[in-house]
Every structure is written in C-alpha cells, then in structure tokens.
Design a protein around this motif. Sequence first.
Motif, PDB file in Angstrom:
ATOM      1  N   VAL A  38      50.272  31.156  73.251  1.00  0.00           N
ATOM      2  CA  VAL A  38      51.566  31.542  72.673  1.00  0.00           C
ATOM      3  C   VAL A  38      51.677  33.060  72.696  1.00  0.00           C
ATOM      4  N   ASP A  39      52.882  33.549  73.007  1.00  0.00           N
ATOM      5  CA  ASP A  39      53.166  34.983  72.894  1.00  0.00           C
ATOM      6  C   ASP A  39      53.852  35.207  71.550  1.00  0.00           C
ATOM      7  N   LEU A  40      53.280  36.097  70.733  1.00  0.00           N
ATOM      8  CA  LEU A  40      53.845  36.343  69.403  1.00  0.00           C
ATOM      9  C   LEU A  40      55.255  36.928  69.492  1.00  0.00           C
ATOM     10  N   ALA A  41      55.622  37.410  70.658  1.00  0.00           N
ATOM     11  CA  ALA A  41      56.993  37.915  70.824  1.00  0.00           C
ATOM     12  C   ALA A  41      58.001  36.768  70.726  1.00  0.00           C
TER      13      ALA A  41
ATOM     14  N   TYR B 290      50.452  53.524  70.902  1.00  0.00           N
ATOM     15  CA  TYR B 290      49.562  52.468  70.393  1.00  0.00           C
ATOM     16  C   TYR B 290      49.372  52.604  68.887  1.00  0.00           C
TER      17      TYR B 290
ATOM     18  N   ALA C  11      41.181  35.476  72.540  1.00  0.00           N
ATOM     19  CA  ALA C  11      40.698  35.530  73.924  1.00  0.00           C
ATOM     20  C   ALA C  11      40.399  36.973  74.334  1.00  0.00           C
TER      21      ALA C  11
ATOM     22  N   PHE D   6      38.490  40.927  73.345  1.00  0.00           N
ATOM     23  CA  PHE D   6      37.119  41.415  73.137  1.00  0.00           C
ATOM     24  C   PHE D   6      36.615  41.131  71.712  1.00  0.00           C
TER      25      PHE D   6
ATOM     26  N   GLY E  12      38.326  39.590  69.125  1.00  0.00           N
ATOM     27  CA  GLY E  12      38.693  38.232  68.707  1.00  0.00           C
ATOM     28  C   GLY E  12      37.725  37.206  69.281  1.00  0.00           C
TER      29      GLY E  12
ATOM     30  N   CYS F 218      39.370  49.781  61.574  1.00  0.00           N
ATOM     31  CA  CYS F 218      38.036  50.009  62.141  1.00  0.00           C
ATOM     32  C   CYS F 218      38.061  51.111  63.206  1.00  0.00           C
ATOM     33  N   SER F 219      36.892  51.683  63.409  1.00  0.00           N
ATOM     34  CA  SER F 219      36.704  52.707  64.444  1.00  0.00           C
ATOM     35  C   SER F 219      36.429  52.042  65.797  1.00  0.00           C
ATOM     36  N   ASN F 220      36.088  52.843  66.801  1.00  0.00           N
ATOM     37  CA  ASN F 220      35.897  52.340  68.182  1.00  0.00           C
ATOM     38  C   ASN F 220      34.788  51.296  68.274  1.00  0.00           C
TER      39      ASN F 220
ATOM     40  N   LEU G 183      47.069  35.040  76.425  1.00  0.00           N
ATOM     41  CA  LEU G 183      46.231  35.150  77.625  1.00  0.00           C
ATOM     42  C   LEU G 183      46.794  36.228  78.550  1.00  0.00           C
TER      43      LEU G 183
ATOM     44  N   LEU H 270      45.057  31.560  68.909  1.00  0.00           N
ATOM     45  CA  LEU H 270      46.411  31.847  69.409  1.00  0.00           C
ATOM     46  C   LEU H 270      46.360  33.100  70.265  1.00  0.00           C
ATOM     47  N   ASP H 271      46.673  32.961  71.543  1.00  0.00           N
ATOM     48  CA  ASP H 271      46.614  34.116  72.438  1.00  0.00           C
ATOM     49  C   ASP H 271      47.601  33.896  73.582  1.00  0.00           C
TER      50      ASP H 271
HETATM   51  P1  NAD Z   1      41.859  43.228  73.533  1.00  0.00           P
HETATM   52  O1  NAD Z   1      42.928  43.955  74.292  1.00  0.00           O
HETATM   53  O2  NAD Z   1      40.529  43.025  74.147  1.00  0.00           O
HETATM   54  O3  NAD Z   1      42.391  41.776  73.113  1.00  0.00           O
HETATM   55  C1  NAD Z   1      43.656  41.593  72.537  1.00  0.00           C
HETATM   56  C2  NAD Z   1      44.055  40.124  72.723  1.00  0.00           C
HETATM   57  O4  NAD Z   1      45.338  39.958  72.089  1.00  0.00           O
HETATM   58  C3  NAD Z   1      44.220  39.722  74.196  1.00  0.00           C
HETATM   59  O5  NAD Z   1      43.557  38.504  74.480  1.00  0.00           O
HETATM   60  C4  NAD Z   1      45.730  39.567  74.353  1.00  0.00           C
HETATM   61  O6  NAD Z   1      46.122  38.554  75.299  1.00  0.00           O
HETATM   62  C5  NAD Z   1      46.158  39.191  72.948  1.00  0.00           C
HETATM   63  N1  NAD Z   1      47.570  39.532  72.725  1.00  0.00           N
HETATM   64  C6  NAD Z   1      48.146  40.757  72.898  1.00  0.00           C
HETATM   65  N2  NAD Z   1      49.463  40.673  72.639  1.00  0.00           N
HETATM   66  C7  NAD Z   1      49.707  39.374  72.306  1.00  0.00           C
HETATM   67  C8  NAD Z   1      50.879  38.660  71.961  1.00  0.00           C
HETATM   68  N3  NAD Z   1      52.091  39.261  71.937  1.00  0.00           N
HETATM   69  N4  NAD Z   1      50.789  37.358  71.653  1.00  0.00           N
HETATM   70  C9  NAD Z   1      49.578  36.716  71.718  1.00  0.00           C
HETATM   71  N5  NAD Z   1      48.441  37.332  72.078  1.00  0.00           N
HETATM   72  C10 NAD Z   1      48.505  38.653  72.360  1.00  0.00           C
HETATM   73  O7  NAD Z   1      41.754  44.004  72.151  1.00  0.00           O
HETATM   74  P2  NAD Z   1      40.502  44.194  71.185  1.00  0.00           P
HETATM   75  O8  NAD Z   1      39.801  45.440  71.564  1.00  0.00           O
HETATM   76  O9  NAD Z   1      39.770  42.934  71.072  1.00  0.00           O
HETATM   77  O10 NAD Z   1      41.266  44.505  69.813  1.00  0.00           O
HETATM   78  C11 NAD Z   1      41.602  43.436  68.934  1.00  0.00           C
HETATM   79  C12 NAD Z   1      42.291  44.016  67.708  1.00  0.00           C
HETATM   80  O11 NAD Z   1      41.429  44.927  67.050  1.00  0.00           O
HETATM   81  C13 NAD Z   1      43.580  44.778  68.012  1.00  0.00           C
HETATM   82  O12 NAD Z   1      44.496  44.485  67.004  1.00  0.00           O
HETATM   83  C14 NAD Z   1      43.156  46.237  67.948  1.00  0.00           C
HETATM   84  O13 NAD Z   1      44.228  47.053  67.564  1.00  0.00           O
HETATM   85  C15 NAD Z   1      42.083  46.184  66.878  1.00  0.00           C
HETATM   86  N6  NAD Z   1      41.033  47.206  66.988  1.00  0.00           N
HETATM   87  C16 NAD Z   1      40.375  47.411  68.168  1.00  0.00           C
HETATM   88  C17 NAD Z   1      39.348  48.357  68.218  1.00  0.00           C
HETATM   89  C18 NAD Z   1      38.582  48.606  69.505  1.00  0.00           C
HETATM   90  O14 NAD Z   1      37.812  49.567  69.548  1.00  0.00           O
HETATM   91  N7  NAD Z   1      38.721  47.798  70.537  1.00  0.00           N
HETATM   92  C19 NAD Z   1      39.005  49.087  67.073  1.00  0.00           C
HETATM   93  C20 NAD Z   1      39.716  48.859  65.881  1.00  0.00           C
HETATM   94  C21 NAD Z   1      40.713  47.904  65.850  1.00  0.00           C
END
Ligand code: NAD
Length: 367
Positions: free
Chosen positions: A72-75, A173, A18, A20, A22, A200-202, A43, A40-41
Amino acid sequence: MQDLLLPGTERVLVTGGAGFIGGALVRRLLRDTCATVFNLDKLGYASDLISIELTLAELGSAAQGRHQLLRVDLANAEATGAAVRQADPDLVFHLAAESHVDRSIDEPGAFIESNVTGTFHLLQAVRAHWEQLPQERREQFRFHHISTDEVFGSLGPMGRFSETTPYDPRSPYSASKAGSDHLVQAWHHTYGLPVVLTNCSNNYGPWQFPEKLIPVVIHKAVAGEPIPLYGDGQNVRDWLYVEDHVEALLLAASRGQLGRSYCVGGHGERTNKEVVAAICSALDSLLPTGAPHRRLITQVTDRPGHDRRYAIDPTLISMEVGWQPRYSFEEGLAATVHWYLEQQDWCRQVREQAGYSGGRLGVLAPS
Ligand code: NAD
Ligand code: DAU
C-alpha cells in the motif's frame, strides 16, 4: 519472549517494513515475539523482502502466517484505511518514509507526499481504528512514530540535540519529517491518540540500500572507483548500529511515556573523513590487493545546505526507558564491512532493480 511487547500485543503494524530499519524491526519481532506482523509498504526503490524471507525460512513453522505484506502507498488514503482495518493492530510502528537527503534535493515532492501526506492519512486511519477498539485494547494501544535527529537542524562544534532542542529542519527531507512529527503530536493533543516518538541519529548495518555513506564507500572501494567525500569531509554524524535502534524502538514503545519524544543515539560521533578512513583501513586488511584503499578518496562538490554536525544526548531514553546501545562504532562497522563484502550480489541486484547506477544524487544544476 512476548514480554518485549506490552501484554496483549498480538497484532503489530509496521509501516516501511520492507526498508532498512523497518526490515530489521520486522525480523526482530518475528524472532523474539509471538506477534503477527503486518508489513505495510509501497515497495519502493529502497525496499527488499529477501532478509525477511530468509528469517521466515529459518524460523520455519514457528513463523507460519506471522508476516503479512500489505502493499500500500500511504499517499492513497482509502487503501491506507483498508490496510489498517485489515491489520486491526494493537501497536503501530510508523517507519515508512522517503529517507535519502540527496533524493529530497532532486525530488522534494515525493517527500511531502510520503512523509507528510502519508503520515496524515495513516494518522486518520489509525485514529478511526483506535476509537472503535474495546476499552482494554484501546488502553494498551500505541502509535510509535519513528523520526530523525535531522529535524533539529545543524550543530556547531559544541552541544548535542536533546528533547528540548527547537526544531530547525534545513533540507526537504528533514522539513518533511519535522512536519510528520508535528502531525503526530497534534493527533495526540487534539484527539488523544496514544503516541510515542523517537528521533534517532544515523543508522548503519546490513541490508541498507547502497546509496547512503557507509554502503556507498564500501561499494566504491571494492570496485576501485573514486570514493566521493562531500565538501571538506569534516561534517559530523552520530552513528548507531541498526540493531541498537531496533532495541530502542521496542523499549520506547512499551515503556515510553505517551506524548513524549525520545532522542536516540549511541555516542558515535565521527567526521565523514574518519568514517571513510576506517572503512578503507578495514578493507586494506580484508582485501590487501586493493590497498591502500584511501588512495581512492576524492573530495567532491558539497551537498547543498549540508548540515555540519549532528550529535545526540540520549540521557532521557536511558533514564526513563532503560535503553543503552550494545555495539561500539568499531564493532558495528567491522560487522557491516564484512556483511557487504559477502553480499555484493545482493547490492548489485537491488541497485539494478532500483535503476540506480551509483551516480551522484542531489547536486543543483549550475544557474
Ligand atoms: P528506507 O528508505 O530504507 O525504507 C523506507 C521504506 O518506507 C521503504 O521500504 C519504502 O518503500 C517505504 N515507503 C516510503 N514511502 C512510502 C509510502 N508512501 N507508503 C508506503 N511505504 C512507503 O528508510 P530507513 O533508513 O529504513 O528509514 C526508516 C525510517 O526511519 C524513516 O522514517 C526515516 O526517516 C527514519 N530514520 C532513518 C535513519 C537512518 O539513518 N536511516 C535515522 C533516523 C530515522
Ligand atoms: O541523521 C539521521 C539521518 O541520517 C536519517 O534521518 C536519514 O534518513 C539518513 O539518510 C541519514 O542522513 P544523512 O544525510 O546524514 O546520511 P548520508 O548517508 O546520506 O550521509 C552521511 C554523511 O556523509 C553526510 O554528511 C553526507 C556525506 N556523504 C554522503 C554520501 C552518500 C558523503 O560524503 N559522500 C557520499 O557519497
């Protein structure tokens, strides 16, 4: 269509679907494969399902029942175990994580809980699932862990990160992501879990929660508010359009060598100053009444521990997996600026839902 995935891959578990990146992966799986996607998110504040709902509506009966949300919260170890059993996956993409560096400065505990403990719970649940699979499914099974270039620390003016760069994380982070990478490798070496990792990068592109640099700049410029540039604006990031990242994930999951990590980046190095200037000039053409938008650029207090430069050498993923980025930074940025201009209502809505007013995050109180 199905050949995007290994043969026999019918059930795909995406954690963080849910969010960006994913969300972009889930949409691609729905569009271009026949697999059922278990999303699995927990939210959290950055989650949104609208983009997936739109895709499902567009695909109609072809997608019926193929997206299943597992909130679900992975915690929570028990709930994580139950979700993995319900999904019964052939392939797992693990993206769920707290992802914003500035928030990790304010609330590091949430990052340890989701990114380290959450990954540990997921690995235990997935290991139990994998160990009881029949031989054929067990041999095809993959756990793909999605990580970041930030685990490698900060570069000077020269050099690039590669798979042999030593880990040197410097923010809560990146330290939590480095911890999760080590756990994934340990589960591979100790228990034989078939894993692939990518760093991955930004990323940038549509549907990114408006707290990260590119959507923040677009929002502030359109609103006529000061555009916050941290420090001297000379920090460098290596920008990759999100669709290119998704393509790399799909290719690495099916063609990557087990136990390997691959660095993903598209030769998109820019200083923050250059990125902000490019957005301002795109907006000058699209919204001439606000021009010149660069008058809004304001240097603000730097991020504590701000990494100076990231840059990726993508040779290994290009040679071994056959991945190449398709979008130049100019193409990706133009598409992104257009998208955000048309989705101002969505931005307002998700910020309101998250209780985020657009204020500065991650500044230490003066001691
Ligand atoms: P995001 O913050 O947009 O989305 C993360 C999602 O994970 C959210 O929907 C959130 O609810 C869910 N989440 C967080 N903790 C959770 C938990 N404990 N249980 C269940 N769900 C949980 O992040 P993104 O930018 O889409 O990044 C996704 C992944 O890619 C991350 O692992 C990040 O480290 C990695 N990443 C991101 C970038 C970037 O530029 N955005 C670059 C390289 C790697
Ligand atoms: O490198 C990959 C990482 O990229 C991912 O792992 C992270 O999940 C993702 O958030 C991103 O981290 P950054 O810290 O690089 O992204 P962010 O958009 O927060 O900041 C990009 C650069 O812009 C950074 O040098 C800080 C600066 N910045 C950021 C914001 C939000 C500003 O100058 N002004 C801002 O308002």
